[in-house]
Design an enzyme around this catalytic site. Structure first.
Site, PDB file in Angstrom:
ATOM      1  N   LYS A  24      -8.655  -2.690   4.146  1.00 56.34           N
ATOM      2  CA  LYS A  24      -7.910  -1.433   3.988  1.00 56.34           C
ATOM      3  C   LYS A  24      -6.654  -1.661   3.168  1.00 56.34           C
ATOM      4  CE  LYS A  24      -5.353   1.854   6.916  1.00 56.34           C
ATOM      5  NZ  LYS A  24      -5.841   3.142   6.417  1.00 56.34           N
ATOM      6  N   ARG A  45      -4.526  -3.601  11.423  1.00 54.05           N
ATOM      7  CA  ARG A  45      -3.428  -4.223  12.161  1.00 54.05           C
ATOM      8  C   ARG A  45      -3.923  -4.882  13.449  1.00 54.05           C
ATOM      9  NH1 ARG A  45      -0.296  -4.435   7.817  1.00 54.05           N
ATOM     10  NH2 ARG A  45       0.414  -2.387   7.102  1.00 54.05           N
ATOM     11  N   LYS A  94       0.827  -1.200   0.000  1.00 56.15           N
ATOM     12  CA  LYS A  94       0.000   0.000   0.000  1.00 56.15           C
ATOM     13  C   LYS A  94       0.865   1.255   0.000  1.00 56.15           C
ATOM     14  CE  LYS A  94      -1.252   1.755   3.698  1.00 56.15           C
ATOM     15  NZ  LYS A  94      -0.823   2.800   4.664  1.00 56.15           N
ATOM     16  N   SER A  95       1.926   1.247   0.804  1.00 58.70           N
ATOM     17  CA  SER A  95       2.791   2.425   0.912  1.00 58.70           C
ATOM     18  C   SER A  95       3.431   2.770  -0.421  1.00 58.70           C
ATOM     19  CB  SER A  95       3.879   2.181   1.971  1.00 58.70           C
ATOM     20  OG  SER A  95       3.323   2.003   3.241  1.00 58.70           O
ATOM     21  N   GLU A 121       4.348  -0.032  12.754  1.00 58.70           N
ATOM     22  CA  GLU A 121       3.191  -0.705  12.151  1.00 58.70           C
ATOM     23  C   GLU A 121       3.205  -2.207  12.407  1.00 58.70           C
ATOM     24  OE1 GLU A 121       4.298  -1.143   7.510  1.00 58.70           O
ATOM     25  OE2 GLU A 121       4.658   0.815   8.403  1.00 58.70           O
ATOM     26  N   ARG A 160      -7.205  11.958  13.877  1.00 59.34           N
ATOM     27  CA  ARG A 160      -5.802  11.706  13.531  1.00 59.34           C
ATOM     28  C   ARG A 160      -5.107  13.014  13.153  1.00 59.34           C
ATOM     29  NH1 ARG A 160      -4.645   6.597   9.825  1.00 59.34           N
ATOM     30  NH2 ARG A 160      -2.576   7.035  10.684  1.00 59.34           N
ATOM     31  N   GLN A 203       4.791  10.676   7.962  1.00 60.53           N
ATOM     32  CA  GLN A 203       4.057  11.093   6.773  1.00 60.53           C
ATOM     33  C   GLN A 203       4.034  12.604   6.599  1.00 60.53           C
ATOM     34  OE1 GLN A 203       0.178   9.251   6.896  1.00 60.53           O
ATOM     35  NE2 GLN A 203       0.984   7.219   6.390  1.00 60.53           N
TER      36      GLN A 203
END
Length: 418
Positions: A404, A379, A21-22, A307, A117, A165
């Site tokens: 996700k 997660r 995904k990243s 993560e 967030r 990020q």
């Protein structure tokens, strides 16, 4: 409630995982601001990546997601547009610096939990670089970026101690700013540094000059962004529950196509599993992990690979010796407060867990079945199924949240037990 499959013996499996995904979301964004079309091969098709594709399409790019390989054709960036961030931190933080380059207003919102967030570091930085951002002082969703077609850029000082990020967001778009960007971090150490290293490497592959020779400083020169065709690596963080399955059952699991060199944080699983007593071998067939007779606890700093903490914590709850996981205060600001959530859910299944400001301590204790809540966090679902593989009667609340980053995870996981 989804009954987590339990293993009746050592699990032997070879798995091929979806793409990262990243990497997929960084590749899509860079392709959308490049000077020509790019192809993102083996792109991950998940909620986070389709939200990114939709966001970039709304801003004027064309993202063809009909096949396994996605083609991205840049277009004139424009508003008005609305970006649905869902639960994707990469969309919420990476797209605003691109939206600032658009001609028109771009609004951002997402799922209710996303409004908690942090994104203020990105928004304040954009203001300092010359963008017009309206968030009513919240530093959170919803907010609007009022683009004028250009951003002056320059030097910006920010505190990225809550999320790497914040830095990556500015580096990805910085070459398109009139003066580029000179990003300087001032605060506690930046977490998840491998993700910034991933960003730097990918930006350079697009021909952009970026200087990261000084600690806590990244300079992106203004200039063209070349189109790049790339193949997305497997998502190594998503490998955690599968390799953990070998660890908790004494079996052997091989993850195909594990890269010899990578900037993905998930590569740290090789070291972590070896410390816990597993046999770990990287070869031509991929990464092969064989579980031990007795799983060992660890004392480990997960600051750069936070993560992985939910999966590692689940393993530690099943270990035969004590563990201490530290350096992960920043994961309190992920999809949920992962430290408190892990302490709560593992304790509910009988684990002996102590919560600390920056981590968890776990001591051996007999576990039992029960409900494991996921807090809409993929997660956390990974942690649940790891425990469920070794402990009968674990019920996973909302296992679908794994979509996700891993479509049909539940079906894929269940097939390993047949």
């Amino acid at each position: 409630m989804w009954p987590a499959p339990g293993a009746t013996g050592p699990v032997e499996a070879v798995v091929s995982l979806p793409g990262s995904k990243s990497i997929t979301n960084r590749a899509l964004l860079l392709a959308a601001i490049a000077d020509g079309p790019s192809v993102v091969r083996r792109a991950l098709r998940s909620r986070d990546t389709t939200l990114m594709a939709a966001a970039l399409t709304g801003l004027g790019a064309t993202v063809d997601t009909t096949g396994e390989d996605w083609t991205v054709t840049p277009g004139d960036l424009r508003g008005p547009a609305h970006v649905d961030c869902g639960l994707a931190g990469t969309v919420m933080r990476f797209v605003p610096p691109v939206a600032a380059l658009a001609d028109g207003t771009v609004t951002f919102d997402g799922d209710p939990h996303m409004r908690t967030r942090p994104v203020g570091g990105v928004l304040d930085s954009l203001r300092a670089l010359g963008a017009d951002v309206d968030d009513d002082g919240r530093g959170a969703l919803p907010f609007a970026v009022r683009g004028t077609g250009a951003v002056s850029g320059g030097t910006v000082l920010l505190d990225a101690s809550s999320s790497s990020q914040f830095v990556s967001a500015l580096l990805l778009a910085g070459a398109r700013y009139e003066r580029g960007v000179d990003v300087r971090h001032d605060g506690e150490p930046v977490p998840s540094l491998p993700h910034i290293e991933m960003t730097v490497a990918m930006v350079r592959e697009h021909g952009v000059e970026i200087d990261d020779s000084e600690p806590d400083r990244w300079r992106v020169a203004p200039g063209p962004v070349a189109p790049v065709d790339r193949t997305v690596e497997p998502d190594l963080s998503n490998a955690a529950p599968f390799l953990a399955l070998a660890a908790v059952t004494g079996g052997t699991v091989t993850v195909r196509d594990w890269p010899r060199r990578t900037t993905q944080a998930g590569d740290a699983l090789r070291e972590i599993l070896a410390l816990m007593g597993c046999e770990v071998e990287l070869g031509g067939a991929g990464l092969r992990v064989t579980g031990p007779t007795a799983l060992l606890g660890i004392d480990h700093d997960l600051h750069d690979v936070g993560e992985l903490a939910p999966a590692v914590a689940a393993l530690c709850a099943l270990a035969t010796t004590p563990s201490h996981l530290r350096g992960i205060a920043h994961i309190r600001h992920h999809e949920t407060d992962r430290i408190t959530a892990l302490a709560t859910e593992l304790s509910a299944l009988g684990a002996d867990v102590s919560e600390h400001a920056d981590g968890l301590s776990l001591r051996p204790a007999p576990l039992h079945g029960g409900t494991f809540h996921t807090y809409a966090d993929h997660r956390m679902a990974h942690a649940a199924v790891i425990v469920g593989a070794a402990v009968p009667g674990v019920l996973v609340e909302d296992v679908a949240t794994t979509g996700k980053t891993f479509p049909d995870f539940a079906g894929f996981w269940s097939d390993l037990f047949r």
